[in-house]
Enzyme design. Structure first.
Site, short mmCIF file in Angstrom:
data_model
loop_
_atom_site.label_atom_id
_atom_site.label_comp_id
_atom_site.label_asym_id
_atom_site.label_seq_id
_atom_site.Cartn_x
_atom_site.Cartn_y
_atom_site.Cartn_z
N ASP A 215 75.33 -0.52 -49.61
CA ASP A 215 74.44 -0.51 -50.77
C ASP A 215 75.18 -0.99 -52.02
OD1 ASP A 215 71.82 0.49 -51.79
OD2 ASP A 215 73.06 1.83 -52.98
N GLU B 278 89.18 -1.06 -36.10
CA GLU B 278 89.95 -0.16 -35.23
C GLU B 278 89.09 0.36 -34.08
OE1 GLU B 278 91.47 3.21 -37.33
OE2 GLU B 278 92.30 1.94 -38.91
#
Ligand code: GLC
Length: 568
Positions: free
Chosen positions: A221, A273
């Site tokens: 956002d 990751e």
């Protein structure tokens, strides 16, 4: 992509059933606005179990992923974009268990789940902001937000002339002190100070919390707003919220400062990751596209919403945006996205049926405004949707768009909840009209949205005719159009194909994409229909002509496509 599946503590949520590498480059992603999708509890506000119950609709529609607007604990001053706990579920929407259940069920149905990350601000009820107000000026608690000393002898004049996106000043004074805090949105949404290490660490933890649960990505956002110009200069009010350059070649000090990119690189290394290609999507009203493309460089986000496409009106503009997008995103190795609707914009059926189809985001249409022509708008909207659904890259659909839902343009003032309405003293209708609960079943209370008939915003009675159950078995319905287009898009791998323009005249756009030829007649005159097998049409076709405001997909001759491939 490095894999650390050890981080994924919920093996059942692992998206092993889902399609493979680079899924996001071609994905059809469906935006769910939780308070208006489906209400299982019956309180009139949609919730997470209400979404889980309706996943079959999305599986049938053929979407690859959903993006959920915020469902976190929040006082709901900005419909949940004012977050008081970034790692929880507001009881209004259910529990964290409900979220796990939704995630698991969606994954089992082959649907990935992206959630909203709201990093520009918190709610004023977030424990950090309460602590900041309770602490002294210039304290570490205050330094997590943006407090400044006011101007004038007693500091009673705001630190600069910045205005809120929701109208009114962007600063609120702390009591009668000389201290003010910045809020680019509502006064209940204080902006974080992103140069503060606590803030960066907080959001690292937020990302990991949800990634560990198994989410497939984040829609970020207000990505353009996280870092403000260091000296907080005054700036001409009329250009403060511009998406691009002002006429004098400067840009607003609030938006698109270079410092934002370092934050995205940090987040990219975190999502990378995790296994399964978790993604970051930028909500950034930034122009031109070449500047927005910087948000999706290889070590930053994966995608950015293409609001230039949403705003384009007419064949020439649409073609320019398509070209510019494919070129600029191509330069940085990112897919383009395509979007026509979301919870901040007037729905495209009503925009395109309006005398002014260029209604800016956030403004809305109210009962005292000139009303859109629904029939004209729906026809145009279907033509543009069919065009969009053929484009290479990733497509976003906003809930209800697949039903051809119009904006609720006659919502009575007393129902309005958007802070824009209040902050503009009722002069701007705001976004409520695009957020009305969905009609699922024509002959059920609240058209099947809630079991009790409760609905936080009233649904227009005319929505009975366009409820999902009515459209499901009608081959000419907008729902059938979307469903067929998505099915062909997947089968013919249009998302991965390249686009080649073919000769056309006037307001007709004609291009080849994979084995499909698209003709979008966006003008007011019919045009000739070339020979070929029609696989999709946004309106009835007769007499070898494509009527005005109609898009057609033709299956190209296989040998011609092969010859073209050989030439490459
Ligand atoms: C984004 C959201 C919008 C919200 C604002 C503040 O633009 O899409 O709905 O009001 O940010 O968080």
């Amino acid at each position: 992509m490095t894999s650390t599946s050890g981080n994924n503590q919920n093996p059942s949520a692992e998206p092993h059933l889902l399609p493979a590498a680079d899924w996001w480059r071609r994905a059809v992603i469906y935006q769910i606005y939780p308070r208006s999708f489906g209400d299982a509890s019956g309180d009139g506000i949609g919730d997470l179990p209400g979404i889980t119950e309706r996943l079959d609709h999305l599986e049938r529609l053929g979407v690859d992923a959903v993006w959920l607007s915020p469902f976190y604990p929040s006082p709901q001053n900005d419909a949940g974009y004012d977050v008081s706990d970034f790692c929880g579920v507001d009881p209004l929407f259910g529990t964290i268990e409900d979220f796990r259940e939704l995630l698991e069920r969606a994954h089992a149905q082959g649907i990935r789940v992206i959630i909203d990350l709201v990093p520009n601000h918190s709610s004023n009820e977030h424990p950090w902001f309460r602590a900041a107000l309770a602490a002294a000026p210039h304290s570490p608690e205050r330094n997590r937000y943006i407090f400044r000393t006011g101007r004038g002898a007693s500091g009673d004049v705001a630190p600069n002339n910045w205005e809120s996106v929701f109208a009114g000043p962007a600063w609120t004074r702390v009591g009668d002190s000389d201290q003010w805090y910045l809020h680019l949105f509502d006064s209940s949404q204080p902006d974080f100070n992103w140069s503060n290490a606590d803030v960066r660490d907080l959001f690292d933890g937020v990302l990991r919390f949800w990634l560990d649960l198994g989410v497939d990505g984040f829609r970020v956002d207000v990505a353009r707003g996280l870092v403000k110009a260091a000296d907080f200069p005054d700036y001409p009010v009329e250009y403060q919220h511009a998406h691009g350059f002002a006429p004098d070649g400067t840009r607003s000090p609030m938006w698109d400062n270079d410092g934002v990119h370092e934050i995205f690189r940090r987040w990219r290394s975190i999502v990378d990751e995790y296994d399964g290609e978790r993604i970051l999507v930028a909500e950034a009203y930034v122009e031109p596209v070449s500047r927005l493309a910087r948000y999706v460089r290889p070590d930053e986000m994966h995608q950015a919403f293409n609001f230039a496409f949403l705003a384009a009106v007419g064949a020439a503009e649409i073609r320019d945006v398509i070209d510019e997008s494919l070129r600029e995103y191509g330069h940085v190795g990112a897919p383009s996205t395509w979007v026509l609707n979301n919870h901040d914009n007037v729905r495209h059926v009503s925009r395109l049926g309006s005398a002014n189809p260029r209604i800016p985001n956030g403004v809305g249409i109210g009962p005292r405004d000139l009303q859109p022509d629904h029939e004209v708008g729906l026809r145009r909207a279907r033509a543009v949707s069919a065009l969009m659904l053929a484009l290479p890259g990733s497509v976003y659909i906003y809930q209800g768009e697949e039903l051809g839902l119009p904006e609720h343009t006659t919502l009575e003032d007393r129902h309005r909840q958007d802070p824009t309405w209040y902050r503009s003293a009722g002069t701007i209708a705001g976004r409520d009209g695009s957020r009305v609960p969905l009609p699922w079943i024509a002959d059920a209370p609240a058209f099947g949205f809630s079991p009790t008939g409760a609905s936080w915003l009233p649904q227009p009675s005319t929505w009975r005719e366009i409820a999902a159950d009515v459209q499901r078995h009608d081959p000419d319905s907008t729902l059938s159009l979307y469903q067929s287009a998505i099915e062909i898009r997947h089968r013919q791998e249009l998302g991965d194909a390249s686009l080649r323009w073919l000769d056309s005249e006037g307001d007709v756009l004609r291009f080849a994409v994979g084995p499909i030829e698209v003709l979008a007649n966006l003008g007011e005159e019919p045009c000739p229909l070339p020979a070929g097998h029609i696989v999709l049409a946004s309106a009835d076709i007769a007499d070898a002509q494509i009527p005005a405001q109609t898009t057609v997909w033709l299956l190209r001759d296989a040998s011609a496509v092969e010859r073209e491939e050989e030439k490459k």
